[in-house]
Write an enzyme that holds these catalytic residues in place. Sequence first.
Site, PDB file in Angstrom:
ATOM      1  N   LYS A 182       0.869  -1.181   0.000  1.00 32.79           N
ATOM      2  CA  LYS A 182       0.000   0.000   0.000  1.00 32.79           C
ATOM      3  C   LYS A 182       0.896   1.217   0.000  1.00 32.79           C
ATOM      4  O   LYS A 182       2.030   1.175   0.469  1.00 32.79           O
ATOM      5  CB  LYS A 182      -0.879  -0.006   1.252  1.00 32.79           C
ATOM      6  CG  LYS A 182      -1.999   1.003   1.245  1.00 32.79           C
ATOM      7  CD  LYS A 182      -3.100   0.625   0.258  1.00 32.79           C
ATOM      8  CE  LYS A 182      -4.370   0.259   0.925  1.00 32.79           C
ATOM      9  NZ  LYS A 182      -5.314  -0.470   0.135  1.00 32.79           N
TER      10      LYS A 182
HETATM   11  N1  GLU Z   1      -7.308  -0.408  -3.144  1.00 27.90           N
HETATM   12  C1  GLU Z   1      -8.045  -1.603  -3.365  1.00 27.90           C
HETATM   13  C2  GLU Z   1      -7.998  -2.476  -2.130  1.00 27.90           C
HETATM   14  O1  GLU Z   1      -7.732  -2.019  -1.052  1.00 27.90           O
HETATM   15  C3  GLU Z   1      -7.625  -2.317  -4.638  1.00 27.90           C
HETATM   16  C4  GLU Z   1      -6.218  -2.818  -4.617  1.00 27.90           C
HETATM   17  C5  GLU Z   1      -5.768  -3.384  -5.961  1.00 27.90           C
HETATM   18  O2  GLU Z   1      -6.575  -3.594  -6.829  1.00 27.90           O
HETATM   19  O3  GLU Z   1      -4.560  -3.610  -6.057  1.00 27.90           O
HETATM   20  O4  GLU Z   1      -8.276  -3.636  -2.194  1.00 27.90           O
END
Ligand code: GLU
Length: 422
Positions: free
Chosen positions: A112
């Site tokens: 993240k």
């Molecule tokens: N931000 C989204 C999540 O927390 C999608 C993450 C992604 O598709 O890599 O799952």
Amino acid sequence: MTVDRERYNESRLLDAAYLQFDIAAEKLGLSPGFRELMKSGQREFTVRFPVRMDDGSIRIFLGFRVQHSISRGPAKGGIRFHPAVDLDGMRALAALMTWKCALMNLPYGGAKGGVCCDPRGLSPAELERVTRRFTWEIAPLIGPDQDILAPDVNTDSSTMAWVMDTYSILKGYTVPGVVTGKPLEIGGSLGREAATAQGCVFAIREAAIVSGLDLEGAAVAVQGFGKVGFHAARLMAELGARVIAVSDSRGGVMAEAGLDIHAVRVHKQETGSVEGAPEALPITNQELLELPVDILIPCAIEGQITSRNAPRIRARILAEGANGPTTPWADDILAERRVFLVPDILANGGGVTASYFEWVQNTQKLFWSEEDINKKLDSVMTRAFREVYELSRREGIHMRTAALMLAMGRVAEAKRLRGVFP
Ligand code: GLU
């Protein structure tokens, strides 16, 4: 080893993530070395970078990319732009991505990232410069085989287009697979935009079946009206449910007979908020969470349901469209109150699953139909739901602990098979 709840502070997302981890690790019987290895993330990158603002001044921004794990494949996860972005929060959310990808059985680790800023105070041109410079700063870490970015809080397909373009310019050729959730025209996937909500609705359908709840006419409240919340409300209404309340960061609206979701969206597009939408009464975010509904879907940010308001949650099913909306302290209270929890790594796992489909299509340079994608998404969500539900029933444990046990067990197995270098 026992779980020491006193060590952790409910108001810190990282502490919530650690406590959830400890509970599942204890049940799994992970060895102390493996526990330590899997609890802490693998790589953390902090960047400070300048951006020229529209008025000519220079502002310094703080950004992060945390790769919690790359044991099962490339790191994967979104980037967010929010004033609350800090390293600890990124650590917690990156770990959630590792568990989510493992639970969905995708060949990814977890990551993240984000920039600490309030995008509402930035012009579109400033936002683009922040995105491009942040991408340039983290470029050594990312790539379609290293770490793949996606939208998260306050970022969207345009953000992904800028990330992809900046990274491609650095490389000298177009690299669509470095991001997912990008516009269709430059390698995005059909169905990706609504996928998090669609996956959540598939999971809710399964939860309703095992709880004996008829979705036709069921009362639903949705917190958040962005990429996830809007589509969740829309899809629930399309299934025949009565979406009686929605909200965004400014406030909410409710109508006992059910809201017209498209009208609320038009109002938000015109005014910037769902607040004041026609033919609806005002409601606060706190009031929304405590409504006597059949299904509550928090789709905003973390830390919304805590030990303080959990005793007043009256939903039968709580499906976490957001990451970390409920603390583990609240989990215990909700379990006593027999609220059926569909935990975040399961409920919102449809987003990263569709990201995986997009990345596979980018790799194969072959595109699938929306029908195909939704069918595949349904089967991944249904399988994951059933695995979690069966384990939770068999062991008599929370749905969250069951989901984490399955996910952490897969990561531990990958680590065991790969061994310890050197
Ligand atoms: N931000 C989204 C999540 O927390 C999608 C993450 C992604 O598709 O890599 O799952």
